[in-house]
Design a protein around this motif. Structure first.
Motif, PDB file in Angstrom:
ATOM      1  N   VAL A 176       0.830  -1.201   0.000  1.00 24.65           N
ATOM      2  CA  VAL A 176       0.000   0.000   0.000  1.00 24.65           C
ATOM      3  C   VAL A 176       0.869   1.257   0.000  1.00 24.65           C
ATOM      4  CG1 VAL A 176      -1.719   1.314   1.312  1.00 24.65           C
ATOM      5  CG2 VAL A 176      -1.894  -1.175   1.149  1.00 24.65           C
ATOM      6  N   SER A 177       1.801   1.339   0.946  1.00 25.41           N
ATOM      7  CA  SER A 177       2.603   2.553   1.052  1.00 25.41           C
ATOM      8  C   SER A 177       4.068   2.341   0.720  1.00 25.41           C
ATOM      9  CB  SER A 177       2.481   3.145   2.459  1.00 25.41           C
ATOM     10  OG  SER A 177       3.012   2.228   3.396  1.00 25.41           O
ATOM     11  N   LYS A 178       4.463   1.084   0.489  1.00 26.92           N
ATOM     12  CA  LYS A 178       5.855   0.837   0.148  1.00 26.92           C
ATOM     13  C   LYS A 178       5.926  -0.294  -0.865  1.00 26.92           C
ATOM     14  CE  LYS A 178       6.651  -2.078   4.173  1.00 26.92           C
ATOM     15  NZ  LYS A 178       7.362  -2.200   5.432  1.00 26.92           N
ATOM     16  N   VAL A 179       7.102  -0.462  -1.399  1.00 30.42           N
ATOM     17  CA  VAL A 179       7.354  -1.479  -2.411  1.00 30.42           C
ATOM     18  C   VAL A 179       8.556  -2.297  -1.953  1.00 30.42           C
ATOM     19  CG1 VAL A 179       8.003  -1.863  -4.822  1.00 30.42           C
ATOM     20  CG2 VAL A 179       6.449   0.007  -4.239  1.00 30.42           C
ATOM     21  N   LEU A 180       8.482  -3.588  -2.146  1.00 29.04           N
ATOM     22  CA  LEU A 180       9.627  -4.443  -1.891  1.00 29.04           C
ATOM     23  C   LEU A 180      10.275  -4.748  -3.232  1.00 29.04           C
ATOM     24  CD1 LEU A 180       8.076  -6.992   0.639  1.00 29.04           C
ATOM     25  CD2 LEU A 180       9.430  -4.954   1.130  1.00 29.04           C
ATOM     26  N   LEU A 181      11.536  -4.364  -3.362  1.00 31.14           N
ATOM     27  CA  LEU A 181      12.302  -4.659  -4.564  1.00 31.14           C
ATOM     28  C   LEU A 181      13.346  -5.705  -4.180  1.00 31.14           C
ATOM     29  CD1 LEU A 181      12.861  -1.058  -5.981  1.00 31.14           C
ATOM     30  CD2 LEU A 181      11.111  -2.711  -6.617  1.00 31.14           C
ATOM     31  N   THR A 182      13.338  -6.827  -4.874  1.00 30.01           N
ATOM     32  CA  THR A 182      14.251  -7.915  -4.547  1.00 30.01           C
ATOM     33  C   THR A 182      15.205  -8.148  -5.695  1.00 30.01           C
ATOM     34  OG1 THR A 182      12.599  -8.942  -3.126  1.00 30.01           O
ATOM     35  CG2 THR A 182      14.439 -10.328  -3.829  1.00 30.01           C
ATOM     36  N   GLU A 183      16.477  -8.128  -5.350  1.00 29.26           N
ATOM     37  CA  GLU A 183      17.573  -8.403  -6.286  1.00 29.26           C
ATOM     38  C   GLU A 183      17.985  -9.857  -6.054  1.00 29.26           C
ATOM     39  OE1 GLU A 183      22.306  -7.172  -6.389  1.00 29.26           O
ATOM     40  OE2 GLU A 183      20.896  -5.941  -5.275  1.00 29.26           O
ATOM     41  N   THR A 184      17.953 -10.674  -7.108  1.00 27.38           N
ATOM     42  CA  THR A 184      18.342 -12.067  -6.990  1.00 27.38           C
ATOM     43  C   THR A 184      19.499 -12.339  -7.933  1.00 27.38           C
ATOM     44  OG1 THR A 184      16.054 -12.674  -6.501  1.00 27.38           O
ATOM     45  CG2 THR A 184      17.553 -14.465  -7.081  1.00 27.38           C
ATOM     46  N   ARG A 185      20.557 -12.878  -7.374  1.00 31.76           N
ATOM     47  CA  ARG A 185      21.732 -13.257  -8.166  1.00 31.76           C
ATOM     48  C   ARG A 185      21.865 -14.762  -8.112  1.00 31.76           C
ATOM     49  NH1 ARG A 185      25.259  -9.031  -9.134  1.00 31.76           N
ATOM     50  NH2 ARG A 185      24.621  -7.117  -8.151  1.00 31.76           N
ATOM     51  N   GLY A 186      22.637 -15.264  -9.007  1.00 35.09           N
ATOM     52  CA  GLY A 186      22.876 -16.698  -8.958  1.00 35.09           C
ATOM     53  C   GLY A 186      22.998 -17.248 -10.359  1.00 35.09           C
ATOM     54  N   SER A 187      22.556 -18.469 -10.524  1.00 32.99           N
ATOM     55  CA  SER A 187      22.745 -19.169 -11.795  1.00 32.99           C
ATOM     56  C   SER A 187      22.088 -18.456 -12.950  1.00 32.99           C
ATOM     57  CB  SER A 187      22.219 -20.598 -11.684  1.00 32.99           C
ATOM     58  OG  SER A 187      20.835 -20.581 -11.352  1.00 32.99           O
ATOM     59  N   GLY A 188      20.948 -17.798 -12.733  1.00 32.07           N
ATOM     60  CA  GLY A 188      20.273 -17.128 -13.844  1.00 32.07           C
ATOM     61  C   GLY A 188      20.522 -15.650 -13.896  1.00 32.07           C
TER      62      GLY A 188
END
Length: 189
Positions: A176-188
């Protein structure tokens, strides 16, 4: 004509600076020193304050002519006027904004190694606030707050497109008032 005299000692750096200014201003050494003292006195607080890295970064941004300072209310006005009555962005504006984001994707490929670095930069520019992060080296989640809904849709589209060339995958989860941004590293990523 000034009547007060002053004898000063200059180190190599100050001598070089004085010589450079004399050449650039086409004035005498005495005139350059007088102007420098007057300028220093008028700008003493700025010259002696710990401005930190932000002042240097603002200077670099503004002196290139590539960025401008913009009152946040103007940004909100612009974004409010590119939304249709149903709240969706004007297609022509969106196409233009996507071209800007695509350009930045190439620029950011050489500039940023992580989502955190990019978010710090966008936070510095005033588009968002990064509240905290969670995770390790393979996966990191950033809690991001935007100043308004219109800035949120605008910047989320920009972030999504401008990170396409970076070495991680991005997941966006809107709250609602915030956003979760997820950075994923790895094989792909």
């Amino acid at each position: 004509m000034p009547t007060n005299r002053l004898t000063i000692s200059l180190d190599d750096e100050a001598e070089a600076a004085l010589g450079d200014l004399v050449g650039r201003t086409d004035t005498s050494r005495s005139e350059v020193v007088r102007r420098a003292l007057t300028f220093y006195a008028a700008n003493f607080e700025a010259a002696t304050a710990d401005a930190g890295p932000n002042l240097e970064a603002y200077h670099q941004m503004l002196s290139s002519g590539e960025h401008v300072l913009l009152d946040v209310d103007f940004l909100h006005c612009f974004l409010d006027h590119v939304e249709a009555e149903d709240g969706t962005p004007d297609p022509e504006f969106l196409a233009a904004a996507n071209r800007v984001a695509d350009y930045h994707a190439h620029e950011y490929e050489r500039r940023f190694d992580s989502l955190g670095e990019l978010l710090d930069w966008l936070s510095f520019c005033g588009f968002l606030t990064v509240r905290r992060t969670e995770g390790g080296t393979e996966r990191r989640t950033y809690h991001v707050v935007f100043p308004s809904e219109s800035v949120k849709w605008f910047m989320l589209g920009f972030i999504d497109r401008s990170t396409t060339n970076l070495s991680f995958d991005l997941t966006i989860n809107e709250g609602v008032s915030k956003v979760l941004l997820t950075e994923t590293r790895g094989s792909g990523g």
